[in-house]
Design a protein around this motif. Structure first.
Motif, PDB file in Angstrom:
ATOM      1  N   GLY A  34      43.926  48.612  34.432  1.00 39.41           N
ATOM      2  CA  GLY A  34      44.897  47.903  33.615  1.00 39.41           C
ATOM      3  C   GLY A  34      44.245  46.768  32.856  1.00 39.41           C
ATOM      4  O   GLY A  34      43.386  46.061  33.383  1.00 39.41           O
ATOM      5  N   LEU A  35      44.623  46.607  31.602  1.00 42.65           N
ATOM      6  CA  LEU A  35      44.121  45.538  30.739  1.00 42.65           C
ATOM      7  C   LEU A  35      45.318  44.872  30.074  1.00 42.65           C
ATOM      8  O   LEU A  35      46.220  45.563  29.603  1.00 42.65           O
ATOM      9  CB  LEU A  35      43.193  46.099  29.662  1.00 42.65           C
ATOM     10  N   GLN A  36      45.341  43.559  30.024  1.00 42.91           N
ATOM     11  CA  GLN A  36      46.413  42.830  29.338  1.00 42.91           C
ATOM     12  C   GLN A  36      45.845  42.321  28.021  1.00 42.91           C
ATOM     13  O   GLN A  36      44.987  41.452  28.014  1.00 42.91           O
ATOM     14  CB  GLN A  36      46.903  41.664  30.203  1.00 42.91           C
ATOM     15  N   THR A  37      46.292  42.869  26.903  1.00 41.56           N
ATOM     16  CA  THR A  37      45.744  42.501  25.596  1.00 41.56           C
ATOM     17  C   THR A  37      46.136  41.068  25.238  1.00 41.56           C
ATOM     18  O   THR A  37      47.094  40.525  25.787  1.00 41.56           O
ATOM     19  CB  THR A  37      46.252  43.457  24.498  1.00 41.56           C
ATOM     20  N   PRO A  38      45.415  40.438  24.317  1.00 44.85           N
ATOM     21  CA  PRO A  38      45.739  39.063  23.909  1.00 44.85           C
ATOM     22  C   PRO A  38      47.161  38.913  23.363  1.00 44.85           C
ATOM     23  O   PRO A  38      47.755  37.851  23.460  1.00 44.85           O
ATOM     24  CB  PRO A  38      44.707  38.743  22.832  1.00 44.85           C
ATOM     25  N   THR A  39      47.720  39.996  22.831  1.00 43.76           N
ATOM     26  CA  THR A  39      49.084  39.927  22.306  1.00 43.76           C
ATOM     27  C   THR A  39      50.130  40.162  23.389  1.00 43.76           C
ATOM     28  O   THR A  39      51.319  40.169  23.110  1.00 43.76           O
ATOM     29  CB  THR A  39      49.279  40.973  21.186  1.00 43.76           C
ATOM     30  N   GLY A  40      49.664  40.355  24.627  1.00 47.34           N
ATOM     31  CA  GLY A  40      50.581  40.550  25.732  1.00 47.34           C
ATOM     32  C   GLY A  40      50.973  41.990  25.983  1.00 47.34           C
ATOM     33  O   GLY A  40      51.733  42.290  26.899  1.00 47.34           O
ATOM     34  N   ILE A  41      50.470  42.908  25.180  1.00 46.00           N
ATOM     35  CA  ILE A  41      50.794  44.327  25.347  1.00 46.00           C
ATOM     36  C   ILE A  41      49.817  44.926  26.358  1.00 46.00           C
ATOM     37  O   ILE A  41      48.605  44.806  26.188  1.00 46.00           O
ATOM     38  CB  ILE A  41      50.699  45.085  24.009  1.00 46.00           C
ATOM     39  N   PRO A  42      50.315  45.554  27.405  1.00 42.77           N
ATOM     40  CA  PRO A  42      49.389  46.150  28.371  1.00 42.77           C
ATOM     41  C   PRO A  42      48.705  47.389  27.804  1.00 42.77           C
ATOM     42  O   PRO A  42      49.245  48.070  26.936  1.00 42.77           O
ATOM     43  CB  PRO A  42      50.299  46.511  29.544  1.00 42.77           C
ATOM     44  N   ALA A  43      47.519  47.643  28.306  1.00 46.24           N
ATOM     45  CA  ALA A  43      46.776  48.853  27.938  1.00 46.24           C
ATOM     46  C   ALA A  43      46.121  49.372  29.206  1.00 46.24           C
ATOM     47  O   ALA A  43      45.902  48.608  30.155  1.00 46.24           O
ATOM     48  CB  ALA A  43      45.730  48.541  26.874  1.00 46.24           C
ATOM     49  N   TRP A  44      45.818  50.656  29.213  1.00 45.59           N
ATOM     50  CA  TRP A  44      45.185  51.253  30.378  1.00 45.59           C
ATOM     51  C   TRP A  44      43.996  52.090  29.958  1.00 45.59           C
ATOM     52  O   TRP A  44      44.047  52.807  28.974  1.00 45.59           O
ATOM     53  CB  TRP A  44      46.194  52.149  31.124  1.00 45.59           C
ATOM     54  N   ARG A  45      42.933  51.983  30.715  1.00 45.48           N
ATOM     55  CA  ARG A  45      41.770  52.851  30.524  1.00 45.48           C
ATOM     56  C   ARG A  45      41.787  53.846  31.675  1.00 45.48           C
ATOM     57  O   ARG A  45      41.849  53.461  32.832  1.00 45.48           O
ATOM     58  CB  ARG A  45      40.474  52.045  30.536  1.00 45.48           C
ATOM     59  N   HIS A  46      41.750  55.131  31.339  1.00 47.39           N
ATOM     60  CA  HIS A  46      41.825  56.191  32.338  1.00 47.39           C
ATOM     61  C   HIS A  46      40.461  56.860  32.504  1.00 47.39           C
ATOM     62  O   HIS A  46      39.761  57.085  31.524  1.00 47.39           O
ATOM     63  CB  HIS A  46      42.864  57.237  31.913  1.00 47.39           C
ATOM     64  N   TYR A  47      40.127  57.146  33.749  1.00 47.61           N
ATOM     65  CA  TYR A  47      38.861  57.807  34.070  1.00 47.61           C
ATOM     66  C   TYR A  47      39.098  58.762  35.241  1.00 47.61           C
ATOM     67  O   TYR A  47      40.130  58.707  35.911  1.00 47.61           O
ATOM     68  CB  TYR A  47      37.776  56.781  34.413  1.00 47.61           C
ATOM     69  N   ASP A  48      38.148  59.635  35.507  1.00 52.95           N
ATOM     70  CA  ASP A  48      38.258  60.631  36.576  1.00 52.95           C
ATOM     71  C   ASP A  48      37.876  59.984  37.913  1.00 52.95           C
ATOM     72  O   ASP A  48      36.700  59.839  38.231  1.00 52.95           O
ATOM     73  CB  ASP A  48      37.346  61.820  36.263  1.00 52.95           C
ATOM     74  N   ALA A  49      38.878  59.605  38.698  1.00 51.42           N
ATOM     75  CA  ALA A  49      38.640  58.925  39.970  1.00 51.42           C
ATOM     76  C   ALA A  49      38.037  59.845  41.029  1.00 51.42           C
ATOM     77  O   ALA A  49      37.484  59.366  42.014  1.00 51.42           O
ATOM     78  CB  ALA A  49      39.942  58.316  40.489  1.00 51.42           C
TER      79      ALA A  49
END
Length: 103
Positions: A34-49
């Protein structure tokens, strides 16, 4: 999407993928950062766990020129392979929630 597709004759050690970001990441679920962008919109980076492990770290910036662009610190996302694979294909997706139209 970022795709890594490679074929090696041999691998002496597991490989790893490195990403640097201004945004502090957190493992929110296996395979998702999980990443919280500077504008407050969350983003997610997905990878093969199943094949990769997430290791996170922060590095303080002491160089004034770098700090002017990046801020006081950067965050490292290290995704090492759990087992060396040849050949291998990896995909990394960055997603954000759907936006609602403004009126």
């Amino acid at each position: 999407m970022i795709t890594g597709d490679y074929q090696l004759r041999e691998s002496r050690a597991p490989g790893a993928f490195h990403f640097i970001t201004q945004i502090a990441p957190a493992v929110t679920a296996p395979g998702t950062l999980g990443l919280q962008t500077p504008t407050g919109i969350p983003a997610w980076r997905h990878y093969d766990a199943d094949r990769l492990e997430a290791k996170l770290g922060t590095k303080e910036i002491t160089d004034a020129l770098l700090a002017a662009s990046w801020g006081a610190s950067v965050h490292r996302i290290l995704l090492p392979e759990k087992k060396a694979l040849t050949p291998a294909r990896y995909e990394f997706h960055l997603t954000r929630p759907p936006t609602t139209p403004t009126r």
